[in-house]
Design a protein around this motif. Sequence first.
Motif, short mmCIF file in Angstrom:
data_model
loop_
_atom_site.label_atom_id
_atom_site.label_comp_id
_atom_site.label_asym_id
_atom_site.label_seq_id
_atom_site.Cartn_x
_atom_site.Cartn_y
_atom_site.Cartn_z
N SER A 92 5.69 1.43 1.32
CA SER A 92 6.12 0.12 1.80
C SER A 92 5.33 -1.01 1.15
O SER A 92 5.89 -2.05 0.79
N ARG A 93 4.02 -0.79 1.00
CA ARG A 93 3.18 -1.81 0.34
C ARG A 93 3.56 -1.97 -1.13
O ARG A 93 3.53 -3.07 -1.67
N LEU A 94 3.89 -0.88 -1.78
CA LEU A 94 4.30 -0.96 -3.18
C LEU A 94 5.55 -1.81 -3.37
O LEU A 94 5.68 -2.54 -4.35
N MET A 95 6.47 -1.70 -2.43
CA MET A 95 7.73 -2.43 -2.54
C MET A 95 7.62 -3.87 -2.06
O MET A 95 8.54 -4.67 -2.25
N LEU A 115 -0.69 -3.90 -5.60
CA LEU A 115 -1.40 -3.33 -6.74
C LEU A 115 -2.45 -2.32 -6.28
O LEU A 115 -2.64 -1.26 -6.89
N ALA A 116 -3.15 -2.64 -5.17
CA ALA A 116 -4.14 -1.73 -4.62
C ALA A 116 -3.49 -0.43 -4.15
O ALA A 116 -4.07 0.66 -4.30
N ALA A 117 -2.27 -0.53 -3.59
CA ALA A 117 -1.56 0.67 -3.14
C ALA A 117 -1.24 1.58 -4.32
O ALA A 117 -1.34 2.81 -4.22
N PHE A 142 8.38 7.14 -7.26
CA PHE A 142 8.44 6.96 -8.70
C PHE A 142 9.03 5.59 -9.06
O PHE A 142 8.49 4.86 -9.91
N LEU A 143 10.14 5.22 -8.42
CA LEU A 143 10.77 3.94 -8.70
C LEU A 143 9.89 2.78 -8.25
O LEU A 143 9.81 1.74 -8.92
N ALA A 144 9.21 2.96 -7.11
CA ALA A 144 8.32 1.90 -6.62
C ALA A 144 7.20 1.62 -7.62
O ALA A 144 6.83 0.47 -7.87
#
Length: 571
Positions: A92-95, A115-117, A142-144
């Motif tokens: 969720s953080r990545l997206m 970015l930290a995720a 992978f997509l994230a």
Amino acid sequence: MVEVLVADPAFPMGQVLNIVWAIYRNLPFIRAVVALNSLERALLVLMHKQPSMVVASLLQCSPTCTCVAMRMWKVTLSKPQVAEKVLQELLSRLMNQSPCKTSTSTGDNPRVLSLAAARTVSEILLQRTCLREVEAIFPQLFLALLFQVSFTTELTVQEVHIFWREHQEDLLGPIRSVVQSMRVLLCSMGFESQALAIEAQGGWDALLSSQTHLMGVRIVAREMMKTPRPLLSTIFCHLAELLSVEEPTWEMIAMVFLVEMLGCTSLSEELDRALEIFPMYLQSQCLGMPSLVLRGLLRLSERPDTARKTLVLLPYVMEQLQGADSDASAIALSLLSNLLRLLEGKTLSLTALALAEKLQPLFSDESSTVRELSIRLFRNTMGVVVDAKKKKMKEVVWGSLLPLLFHLHDEDKNVAKASQETLSSAGQFLKWRQLAQLGETVQAWRISECLLARNRSRAKEYLRQSQSYLRSPQEPLRREAVRFIGLIGRQVDGHEELQYIREVLQDAGRDTSLLVSSLATQALLILSLRKAESRFNVQRLSFRLLRAWTRWHSAPSEDSAQAERKQQPQP
């Protein structure tokens, strides 16, 4: 004390952050096993009850995932149920790649936390823990990470400083860190061959630069198409689901990946999902998006199993001809040629007529590819219009004759050849044998004379079309426009029309090209001589009439002549 605190872990965000910070700061100094076990239980309880708060807090504590932070992450991942929540929160953080805020605080900047995720995911994968849980969300993860690479190339200097200020000694920059995470993920899931193939084609390096980023995405997509069909289908469907809602942050990357996958023969029913979302993105204001979608549709129109399905998007494709993007117009023209071959009967006739009316403005497009494709497609439309629509089509063809004549002199030889063939076909369509023959032999000057001689009522329309070509960037086209305007001037009779043509030629006389300006001056001189000759002819006619009138009045009448003869003495 910790056990008492976590007995009822309903803490607000601020308190959860304080607890996580306290554990992070004190953990390196705690040696007692009982105390360490107590802290581990506390982390598990907090993560189970409030996963979002704990993940956000731990990312703020250590954006680059230090060894202390990794110890805490490993504790939270030790239980499968908690591990699933942790990975979902990291995903969720990545997206969450919202625009940056002005605050320099890590906690207030979702881009830095995103970015930290990515960095944390990489470190988790290197520990080879919870691989089963990672496999369950592999397509999404992978997509994230791929989207994260794109987003990281747009980080501001301030954001990079926020992320790196406490860890300057790290050898990996923000972008390389995310790319490394993607490589580790592929290898962890058993796709080492894909990772190596991407590296061999320069895909990883291409992802690092904003100039070559999309090329890198295409390389990655092509290699991922070699994975098993179930995984490929899941990735494609997830992309389609993400694209069902417009998101400027990563929609271009997602569309590039999806369009690349359209060439995969193992996908069939899934492709219908793409046709559902394409109308929305054909109308997108995002630079390059309509062209990208049109390329995808062009691929589908060339596949036997999906060609006819693309016909539902025909109206949206025709709208792309009215845009200013030459690249989109060129792709749309190629696509329309394919779609036109799929139509039949009345639908074909109606579509061809509507299409022909939109093509003429493209004859003078700045792109030679667009000019050639539009002229050739126009020729194709003439041959398929039948019945009642043929009369309307003749009007459209008549309106295209002069532009086609001008483009016989196009600087691009392919455009000139297409114009010559289309002009000859137009003569056949109009049943005008002379035009068809002159078109085949490319006798441009005689065609000009024939156009005016055949239908002088179109002189005003021809003048309007010729004026538009006076602004052409091609000197030969401006030259032919001046020549044709001069020819019109020699055939008009009205004083006002002639004066207007003279003004047009005077403007053309200031053209930057010496050839064009000289030709305009020559045409003006010819018109002036014609005017003088006309005035001289009028004067001559007036003189002849005056002399005849004088003779008539000065001659004696017939009765007077007889009386005069009687008065004369007889011999």
